[in-house]
Scaffold this motif. Structure first.
Motif, mmCIF file in Angstrom:
data_model
loop_
_atom_site.group_PDB
_atom_site.id
_atom_site.type_symbol
_atom_site.label_atom_id
_atom_site.label_comp_id
_atom_site.label_asym_id
_atom_site.label_seq_id
_atom_site.Cartn_x
_atom_site.Cartn_y
_atom_site.Cartn_z
ATOM 1 N N SER A 1 60.466 51.415 21.319
ATOM 2 C CA SER A 1 61.495 51.465 20.279
ATOM 3 C C SER A 1 62.834 51.062 20.895
ATOM 4 O O SER A 1 63.293 51.677 21.866
ATOM 5 C CB SER A 1 61.596 52.884 19.712
ATOM 6 O OG SER A 1 62.828 53.094 19.068
ATOM 7 N N VAL A 2 63.465 50.050 20.324
ATOM 8 C CA VAL A 2 64.770 49.616 20.816
ATOM 9 C C VAL A 2 65.789 50.747 20.665
ATOM 10 O O VAL A 2 66.605 51.000 21.556
ATOM 11 C CB VAL A 2 65.246 48.356 20.069
ATOM 12 C CG1 VAL A 2 66.695 48.028 20.412
ATOM 13 C CG2 VAL A 2 64.343 47.170 20.416
ATOM 14 N N ASN A 3 65.736 51.440 19.548
ATOM 15 C CA ASN A 3 66.668 52.562 19.329
ATOM 16 C C ASN A 3 66.550 53.603 20.439
ATOM 17 O O ASN A 3 67.552 54.104 20.956
ATOM 18 C CB ASN A 3 66.396 53.225 17.975
ATOM 19 C CG ASN A 3 66.828 52.361 16.810
ATOM 20 O OD1 ASN A 3 67.270 51.244 17.032
ATOM 21 N ND2 ASN A 3 66.686 52.864 15.602
ATOM 22 N N LYS A 4 65.321 53.916 20.808
ATOM 23 C CA LYS A 4 65.105 54.918 21.853
ATOM 24 C C LYS A 4 65.545 54.385 23.215
ATOM 25 O O LYS A 4 66.132 55.107 24.018
ATOM 26 C CB LYS A 4 63.625 55.317 21.891
ATOM 27 C CG LYS A 4 63.324 56.468 22.848
ATOM 28 C CD LYS A 4 61.868 56.900 22.727
ATOM 29 C CE LYS A 4 61.581 58.063 23.670
ATOM 30 N NZ LYS A 4 60.148 58.478 23.583
ATOM 31 N N LEU B 1 67.883 52.332 23.867
ATOM 32 C CA LEU B 1 69.343 52.286 23.968
ATOM 33 C C LEU B 1 69.969 53.638 24.275
ATOM 34 O O LEU B 1 71.137 53.713 24.647
ATOM 35 C CB LEU B 1 69.939 51.722 22.680
ATOM 36 C CG LEU B 1 69.698 50.232 22.440
ATOM 37 C CD1 LEU B 1 70.231 49.811 21.074
ATOM 38 C CD2 LEU B 1 70.342 49.398 23.539
ATOM 39 N N THR B 2 69.189 54.714 24.113
ATOM 40 C CA THR B 2 69.715 56.042 24.465
ATOM 41 C C THR B 2 69.556 56.332 25.954
ATOM 42 O O THR B 2 70.119 57.309 26.452
ATOM 43 C CB THR B 2 68.990 57.156 23.666
ATOM 44 O OG1 THR B 2 67.605 57.194 24.051
ATOM 45 C CG2 THR B 2 69.101 56.913 22.172
ATOM 46 N N LYS C 1 72.886 52.724 28.299
ATOM 47 C CA LYS C 1 74.108 53.201 27.653
ATOM 48 C C LYS C 1 75.347 52.841 28.454
ATOM 49 O O LYS C 1 76.367 52.419 27.910
ATOM 50 C CB LYS C 1 74.047 54.726 27.482
ATOM 51 C CG LYS C 1 73.257 55.193 26.264
ATOM 52 C CD LYS C 1 72.996 56.685 26.300
ATOM 53 C CE LYS C 1 74.256 57.504 26.430
ATOM 54 N NZ LYS C 1 73.957 58.959 26.451
#
Length: 403
Positions: free
Chosen positions: A142-145, A147-148, A153
């Motif tokens: 998951s790209v969203n995951k 990026l965390t 970051k």
């Protein structure tokens, strides 16, 4: 004491995915584990050394280490801890660096028979076709995951290249590949690799439906949180051509009072009970501990003979110069220090070894100044003094600076 208990007691463990299960594995089974080393230079440095010590410790406890040389991942470059993209290396440079790593690792880990193994991830990553990799591996991320993750970051504001964004997926696939081919159940690494390790653990679970584990180790930092292993010349290398055995010895002989016990715990094989008995020592009482730390680590990296030579050279400097009653001494005050350090130019002027900052700068740049036996070439060099240091000007002028 089990090997897991010793790792915890020495303060080596930072984070774990499944503490109870990792403890059970390490204490009751022969586990295959791996640590990755990207071949970004032609020598290992002291940050790698901590990982090699862990590999050796676990191998001594009956476990099977795999040293993964990142001949594939180095082509991309790990963005972790970097403010800018790493320099791009050629395949030939990476292959040369990996061979240098292999030779150095063999000093610490027994790779004979099936006791351990060295693998290169270029052997499988470079064989992938791009669309095949995207469909078979990329779909699980998951790209969203991603990026965390801290490694991404910290780079988003300044800029993160697309090639670097693939690094986590590639490292994660390494774990899946080694699980399939070697039965590898645990990935280890420095604590800055936590996000990448979690990616591998999750990928094996998603693809194979099996549980594997990740564990990170404490980064080698000072009590103030600064990364250790940096000298005026750069990294503290394990290659004697890049960092001489004496320079290596002197680095550890000069560690701060607040850091020497921790270094003993993390890096040496001195029994933990013996180290803990030193924890209440202060000031000059710690000098023999620092000398022992320096000797033990130099012996492990460069051998008994070189460690003995370095020890004797260091003692000659301190016995013939530092302990001489006729040697001039300057006692510094707290006002002379900034954050516990004093600039080399200010120190030379304060000790009367140079009449001005300009003359002090010239002496440093011409190679005429050493501090505790290590030549200083950077006019911006900061000197930390716990008890005293010996400054050498030219070949015959010695001066002691103390607190």
């Amino acid at each position: 004491m089990t090997v897991f208990e010793e790792l915890k007691r020495r303060g080596l463990i930072a984070q774990m995915t499944h503490e109870d299960k990792i403890e059970e594995l390490l204490n009751n089974e022969k586990v295959t584990f791996y640590i990755g080393f990207d071949a970004t230079a032609d020598s290992l440095h002291v940050g790698h050394f901590l990982q090699l010590v862990v590999m050796k410790r676990l191998q001594m406890a009956g476990h099977r280490p795999i040293a993964l040389l990142g001949t594939g991942t180095t082509l991309v470059g790990d963005p972790t801890g970097k403010t800018d993209m790493r320099p791009m290396l050629t395949k030939e440079q990476i292959a040369h660096n990996a061979e240098c790593f292999r030779r150095q690792m063999s000093k610490f880990v027994d790779f004979s028979g099936d006791n351990a193994k060295i693998v290169k991830n270029g052997d499988w990553l470079c064989e992938f076709k791009y669309l095949e990799f995207l469909r078979d591996v990329g779909k699980f991320f998951s790209v969203n995951k991603m990026l965390t993750a801290e490694c991404f970051k910290s780079r988003l504001e300044k800029g993160l290249s697309f090639i670097e964004f693939n690094y986590m997926i590639m490292q994660s696939y390494d774990f899946l590949h080694l699980y399939r081919t070697e039965g590898c159940k645990v990935e280890l690494g420095g604590d800055d690799q936590w996000s990448n390790i979690l990616g591998g653990v999750d990928l094996v679970r998603r693809v194979e439906g099996e549980e594997v584990y990740g564990m990170t180790f404490t980064l080698l930092t000072t009590k103030e949180g600064k990364k250790m292993g940096k000298t005026e010349k750069g990294a503290l290398w394990l290659d004697p051509e890049k960092t001489t055995p004496y320079e290596f010895f002197q680095y550890w002989r000069n560690v701060g009072d607040d850091d020497v016990i921790n270094c003993m715990k993390l890096l040496t094989f001195v029994p933990i009970e013996e180290i803990e008995s030193m924890e209440n020592l202060t000031g000059a009482e710690l000098n023999p501990v620092k000398e022992r730390l320096a000797f033990e680590l130099t012996r492990m990296v460069h051998g008994e003979d070189e460690a003995q030579k370095a020890l004797e050279t260091a003692r000659q400097v301190f016995s013939s110069a530092a302990n001489s009653e006729d040697m001039p001494t300057t006692v510094l005050t707290e006002d002379d220090f900034e954050n516990g350090e004093i600039g080399i130019l200010a120190l030379l002027v304060k000790c009367g070894l140079a009449p001005s900052n300009g003359e002090a700068r010239r002496l440093v740049q011409q190679g005429g100044i050493s501090v505790d036996g290590e030549k200083v070439a950077d006019p911006k060099y900061m000197v930390k003094i716990d008890d005293f240091v010996v400054i050498k000007k030219g070949k015959k002028v010695f001066h002691k600076a103390s607190k």
